[in-house]
Design a protein around this motif. Structure first.
Motif, PDB file in Angstrom:
ATOM      1  N   ALA A  44       0.832  -1.203   0.000  1.00 22.72           N
ATOM      2  CA  ALA A  44       0.000   0.000   0.000  1.00 22.72           C
ATOM      3  C   ALA A  44       0.868   1.255   0.000  1.00 22.72           C
ATOM      4  CB  ALA A  44      -0.938  -0.006   1.211  1.00 22.72           C
ATOM      5  N   GLY A  45       1.937   1.266   0.807  1.00 25.83           N
ATOM      6  CA  GLY A  45       2.850   2.402   0.814  1.00 25.83           C
ATOM      7  C   GLY A  45       3.529   2.605  -0.525  1.00 25.83           C
ATOM      8  N   LEU A  46       3.920   1.507  -1.183  1.00 22.96           N
ATOM      9  CA  LEU A  46       4.560   1.610  -2.498  1.00 22.96           C
ATOM     10  C   LEU A  46       3.584   2.163  -3.535  1.00 22.96           C
ATOM     11  CD1 LEU A  46       6.514  -1.776  -2.480  1.00 22.96           C
ATOM     12  CD2 LEU A  46       7.498   0.520  -2.310  1.00 22.96           C
ATOM     13  N   LEU A  47       2.309   1.776  -3.444  1.00 22.33           N
ATOM     14  CA  LEU A  47       1.305   2.309  -4.374  1.00 22.33           C
ATOM     15  C   LEU A  47       1.108   3.805  -4.160  1.00 22.33           C
ATOM     16  CD1 LEU A  47      -1.350  -0.559  -4.286  1.00 22.33           C
ATOM     17  CD2 LEU A  47       0.084   0.097  -6.227  1.00 22.33           C
ATOM     18  N   LEU A  48       1.091   4.245  -2.904  1.00 28.46           N
ATOM     19  CA  LEU A  48       0.970   5.673  -2.628  1.00 28.46           C
ATOM     20  C   LEU A  48       2.169   6.427  -3.194  1.00 28.46           C
ATOM     21  CD1 LEU A  48      -0.565   7.973  -1.230  1.00 28.46           C
ATOM     22  CD2 LEU A  48       0.751   7.457   0.851  1.00 28.46           C
ATOM     23  N   LEU A  49       3.351   5.837  -3.069  1.00 25.99           N
ATOM     24  CA  LEU A  49       4.558   6.457  -3.611  1.00 25.99           C
ATOM     25  C   LEU A  49       4.479   6.544  -5.130  1.00 25.99           C
ATOM     26  CD1 LEU A  49       7.365   7.586  -2.949  1.00 25.99           C
ATOM     27  CD2 LEU A  49       8.258   5.252  -3.131  1.00 25.99           C
ATOM     28  N   MET A  50       4.039   5.477  -5.776  1.00 20.74           N
ATOM     29  CA  MET A  50       3.924   5.488  -7.234  1.00 20.74           C
ATOM     30  C   MET A  50       2.928   6.532  -7.715  1.00 20.74           C
ATOM     31  SD  MET A  50       4.083   1.604  -8.783  1.00 20.74           S
ATOM     32  CE  MET A  50       3.425   0.651  -7.450  1.00 20.74           C
ATOM     33  N   GLY A  51       1.830   6.676  -6.978  1.00 22.50           N
ATOM     34  CA  GLY A  51       0.780   7.578  -7.427  1.00 22.50           C
ATOM     35  C   GLY A  51       1.039   9.038  -7.159  1.00 22.50           C
ATOM     36  N   THR A  52       2.034   9.351  -6.308  1.00 24.43           N
ATOM     37  CA  THR A  52       2.266  10.751  -5.942  1.00 24.43           C
ATOM     38  C   THR A  52       3.614  11.292  -6.395  1.00 24.43           C
ATOM     39  OG1 THR A  52       3.086  10.013  -3.764  1.00 24.43           O
ATOM     40  CG2 THR A  52       0.755  10.598  -3.934  1.00 24.43           C
ATOM     41  N   THR A  53       4.573  10.435  -6.717  1.00 24.72           N
ATOM     42  CA  THR A  53       5.903  10.919  -7.068  1.00 24.72           C
ATOM     43  C   THR A  53       5.936  11.482  -8.485  1.00 24.72           C
ATOM     44  OG1 THR A  53       8.248  10.316  -7.191  1.00 24.72           O
ATOM     45  CG2 THR A  53       6.663   8.681  -7.931  1.00 24.72           C
ATOM     46  N   ASP A  54       6.841  12.434  -8.682  1.00 24.44           N
ATOM     47  CA  ASP A  54       7.100  12.981 -10.012  1.00 24.44           C
ATOM     48  C   ASP A  54       8.419  12.478 -10.574  1.00 24.44           C
ATOM     49  OD1 ASP A  54       4.752  14.478 -10.067  1.00 24.44           O
ATOM     50  OD2 ASP A  54       5.693  16.159  -8.989  1.00 24.44           O
ATOM     51  N   ASN A  55       9.096  11.614  -9.823  1.00 29.84           N
ATOM     52  CA  ASN A  55      10.382  11.067 -10.247  1.00 29.84           C
ATOM     53  C   ASN A  55      10.154   9.689 -10.855  1.00 29.84           C
ATOM     54  OD1 ASN A  55      12.971   9.771 -10.306  1.00 29.84           O
ATOM     55  ND2 ASN A  55      13.717  11.274  -8.821  1.00 29.84           N
ATOM     56  N   ILE A  56      10.460   9.523 -12.125  1.00 32.84           N
ATOM     57  CA  ILE A  56      10.178   8.257 -12.813  1.00 32.84           C
ATOM     58  C   ILE A  56      11.001   7.123 -12.243  1.00 32.84           C
ATOM     59  CG2 ILE A  56      11.874   8.699 -14.636  1.00 32.84           C
ATOM     60  CD1 ILE A  56       8.500   6.848 -14.932  1.00 32.84           C
TER      61      ILE A  56
ATOM     62  N   GLN B 178      -6.628   6.457 -10.143  1.00 33.86           N
ATOM     63  CA  GLN B 178      -6.721   5.002 -10.033  1.00 33.86           C
ATOM     64  C   GLN B 178      -5.744   4.472  -8.993  1.00 33.86           C
ATOM     65  OE1 GLN B 178      -6.443   2.898 -13.766  1.00 33.86           O
ATOM     66  NE2 GLN B 178      -7.529   4.545 -14.828  1.00 33.86           N
ATOM     67  N   PHE B 179      -4.512   4.959  -9.017  1.00 30.15           N
ATOM     68  CA  PHE B 179      -3.523   4.455  -8.065  1.00 30.15           C
ATOM     69  C   PHE B 179      -3.864   4.894  -6.640  1.00 30.15           C
ATOM     70  CE2 PHE B 179      -1.285   2.926 -11.613  1.00 30.15           C
ATOM     71  CZ  PHE B 179      -0.314   2.058 -11.149  1.00 30.15           C
ATOM     72  N   LEU B 180      -4.560   6.000  -6.490  1.00 31.47           N
ATOM     73  CA  LEU B 180      -5.053   6.363  -5.170  1.00 31.47           C
ATOM     74  C   LEU B 180      -6.116   5.369  -4.709  1.00 31.47           C
ATOM     75  CD1 LEU B 180      -5.133   8.339  -2.789  1.00 31.47           C
ATOM     76  CD2 LEU B 180      -6.819   9.694  -4.079  1.00 31.47           C
ATOM     77  N   VAL B 181      -6.983   4.938  -5.638  1.00 26.57           N
ATOM     78  CA  VAL B 181      -7.980   3.913  -5.317  1.00 26.57           C
ATOM     79  C   VAL B 181      -7.288   2.607  -4.926  1.00 26.57           C
ATOM     80  CG1 VAL B 181      -9.834   2.476  -6.269  1.00 26.57           C
ATOM     81  CG2 VAL B 181      -9.782   4.930  -6.754  1.00 26.57           C
ATOM     82  N   TYR B 182      -6.245   2.221  -5.662  1.00 28.30           N
ATOM     83  CA  TYR B 182      -5.517   0.990  -5.329  1.00 28.30           C
ATOM     84  C   TYR B 182      -4.863   1.099  -3.955  1.00 28.30           C
ATOM     85  CZ  TYR B 182      -5.941   0.468 -10.412  1.00 28.30           C
ATOM     86  OH  TYR B 182      -6.412   0.409 -11.710  1.00 28.30           O
ATOM     87  N   PHE B 183      -4.341   2.292  -3.631  1.00 29.52           N
ATOM     88  CA  PHE B 183      -3.742   2.505  -2.307  1.00 29.52           C
ATOM     89  C   PHE B 183      -4.795   2.314  -1.212  1.00 29.52           C
ATOM     90  CE2 PHE B 183      -3.532   5.869   0.982  1.00 29.52           C
ATOM     91  CZ  PHE B 183      -2.535   5.301   1.770  1.00 29.52           C
ATOM     92  N   ILE B 184      -5.976   2.901  -1.384  1.00 32.15           N
ATOM     93  CA  ILE B 184      -7.044   2.746  -0.395  1.00 32.15           C
ATOM     94  C   ILE B 184      -7.467   1.278  -0.293  1.00 32.15           C
ATOM     95  CG2 ILE B 184      -9.436   3.362   0.135  1.00 32.15           C
ATOM     96  CD1 ILE B 184      -8.907   6.057  -1.236  1.00 32.15           C
ATOM     97  N   TYR B 185      -7.550   0.598  -1.434  1.00 31.87           N
ATOM     98  CA  TYR B 185      -7.928  -0.818  -1.473  1.00 31.87           C
ATOM     99  C   TYR B 185      -6.946  -1.662  -0.663  1.00 31.87           C
ATOM    100  CZ  TYR B 185      -8.817  -5.415  -3.638  1.00 31.87           C
ATOM    101  OH  TYR B 185      -9.094  -6.738  -3.868  1.00 31.87           O
TER     102      TYR B 185
END
Length: 542
Positions: free
Chosen positions: A395-407, A476-483
């Motif tokens: 869940a933490g990794l999904l939040l990181l993926m959905g919010t970061t601007d660094n590829i 979508q990735f925010l939804v996956y983080f909540i899920y």
């Protein structure tokens, strides 16, 4: 559009994908990850002293070359260098689709197609004895790449995703084909061969694709043309595969012992006929009861056992993990390439590193799967806690993926996300399969995969599809983080309940017996251990 994730299982699937990590039990009705039910295939009896020296050298000649060819097919069928770059190709000026079209109109078709084809593919695989389904898979892959090369309209890309769903559903044929070629005592060995071949194929494919793009500066179109050549060769290989004479459910063959028993029964019956000819005639005239035949059928017996198996806490826990966590995992895999393009919309194809990231994640997945095989803990006590911790990290990794601007941060989070999932896949498969027989396992994994696909479809319809909320990829990735966060909370609450009960029992019963329980390895339940008896009179394991 989506990576052919064979590292799971499960693939299977990844069930897919995923069903390749099989652990057979060698007793009558022993456990096996692909499913082994007590009324099905029994392992061959040990040869008698007079027969042993004659049968042993013949066995390798019967299956070695067939297994080698099938593994070669699995390796070559996994090489599609253009696969990690499908999304950038659709969004590039060559195809010129918008990100909204790819996200909300094209990609969701994959999930719908997979759900529609999964059950027919599962049944036809066994009924047609594997090879025709593998040919269908090869043909579907050829159609995918032809559409990618020649198609230009939205409806054509949606058809491409439809055939992608067919390809994913047909993976079950490869996962189970290899077990029709060998005797049960070789299942574990050949499962390792087939899985290794596919993982090597996925890794090689990703590395080749990245080298073509970064070093050779090949265009997206030419890379897809190269992929078409590979999948066409895979289709030819599928046509050359041997046609098995038996399969799991519909085309089973009797063992030599069964033949001898039936011959002895026929001989004894003929002797009784001579002694009581009238009684023999009356008994032969009475037809067998159709209701009895129906109750004794393989599928009905499996369903009866399945109804009781779901009451077992350990099997229920890992089956629910399979359904809910695999749903989130595959949704991430389907849409992560779109996220990468939004975070880093590369203007030149040589700066797209999807292939390298997929290669790294495949390699880490293989390592994590290997590590999982050596974990020694008391699974009946710590399973929920382990699942909860790993799901929380995901869940933490999904939040990181959905919010970061660094590829590069996004790439690394994805690699770790896949690695943690693949760490739990072999644990789940062994925990489910350790007390089940082969056909029942196949049914359990099939139902788990189907339920996960239904859940993916519901999430697609609500949050992703154009006819629903049509979220963009970051939402979508925010939804996956909540899920995943909700799943984490549920698992940790269950872990707390289990631990409280465990230590209460330990304090009431004293420290003696409980403290002497050894840590259990990730391995099947021993054939001689006690098994829970089901209500229909059969055990969940032999």
């Amino acid at each position: 559009m989506v990576e052919d994730d064979t590292a799971g299982s499960g693939d299977v699937s990844d069930g897919e994908k995923e069903m390749d990590l099989k652990e057979p039990a060698l007793g009558n009705g022993g456990g096996h990850e692909d499913g082994d039910v007590s009324m099905a295939v029994s392992p061959p009896e040990a040869p008698s002293p007079s027969e042993g020296p004659q049968e042993e050298p013949k066995e390798p000649r019967k299956w070695t070359w067939a297994v080698i060819f099938l593994c070669f097919y699995g390796f070559m069928g996994s090489i599609k260098p253009g696969e990690p770059f499908i999304t950038p190709y659709l969004l590039s000026p060559e195809k010129n689709f918008t990100r909204e079209q790819v996200t909300n109109e094209i990609t969701p078709v994959l999930t719908y197609s997979y759900m529609a084809v999964l059950v027919p593919a599962f049944l036809l695989t066994d009924f047609l004895r594997y090879k025709p389904v593998l040919v269908i898979q090869g043909f579907s892959q050829v159609v995918i790449w032809i559409i990618l090369l020649l198609g230009s309209s939205l409806i054509q890309m949606q058809f491409m995703e439809f055939f992608y769903g067919v390809t994913m559903a047909c993976r079950v044929a490869y996962s189970s084909y290899i077990f029709s070629l060998v005797s049960p005592n070789l299942y574990q060995r050949v499962a390792g061969y087939s899985r290794t071949a596919v993982l090597l194929g996925v890794f090689t494919s990703s590395v080749l694709g990245q080298m073509f793009m970064s070093v050779g500066e090949v265009t997206f179109y030419n890379l897809n043309a190269i992929s078409l050549g590979f999948v066409s060769f895979g289709l030819l290989l599928s046509m050359c595969l041997p046609w098995p004479k038996r399969s799991l459910f519909f085309n089973r063959t009797r063992t030599q012992e069964q033949k001898e028993l039936s011959g002895a029964a026929a001989a004894s019956k003929s002797e009784l006929d001579k002694m009581n000819p009238k009684e023999s005639m009356s008994s032969s005239a009475a037809p067998p009861c159709s209701a009895s035949r129906w109750r004794d059928s393989v599928m009905v017996q499996m369903l009866l056992e399945l109804r009781n198996v779901v009451r077992r806490p350990n099997l229920r826990l890992w089956s629910l993990w399979w359904v809910f966590n695999s749903t989130g995992y595959y949704l991430v895999l389907f849409y992560v390439h779109i996220l990468w393009y939004k975070v880093y919309p590369a203007t030149e194809s040589k700066h797209v590193y999807n292939g390298a990231v997929e290669a790294a994640s495949t390699l880490l997945s293989a390592v994590m799967s290997l590590i999982a095989g050596y974990v020694k803990i008391r699974w009946n006590v710590w399973s929920e806690l382990l699942i909860g911790i790993i799901t929380g990290v995901q869940a933490g990794l999904l939040l990181l993926m959905g919010t970061t601007d660094n590829i590069w941060v996004c790439y690394m989070a994805y690699v770790l996300f896949r690695g943690f999932y693949q760490f739990l896949v072999p644990i789940a498969t062994f925990q489910i399969a350790s007390s089940l027989n082969k056909e029942l396992c196949a049914l359990v994994f099939g139902i788990n995969t189907f339920l996960g696909t239904i859940l993916k479809t519901i999430i697609n319809l609500i949050f992703i599809d154009k006819r629903g909320l049509a979220f963009d990829v970051h939402s979508q990735f925010l939804v996956y983080f909540i899920y995943f966060t909700i799943l984490t909370v549920v698992y940790l609450i269950c872990a707390a309940v289990v631990l409280i009960r465990h230590y209460r029992k330990q304090s009431v019963g004293g420290c003696g017996a409980n403290e002497q329980v050894a840590h259990t390895e990730l391995s099947p339940v021993a054939a001689g251990s006690d098994a829970e008896t089901l209500s229909n009179g059969k055990g969940a394991k032999a």
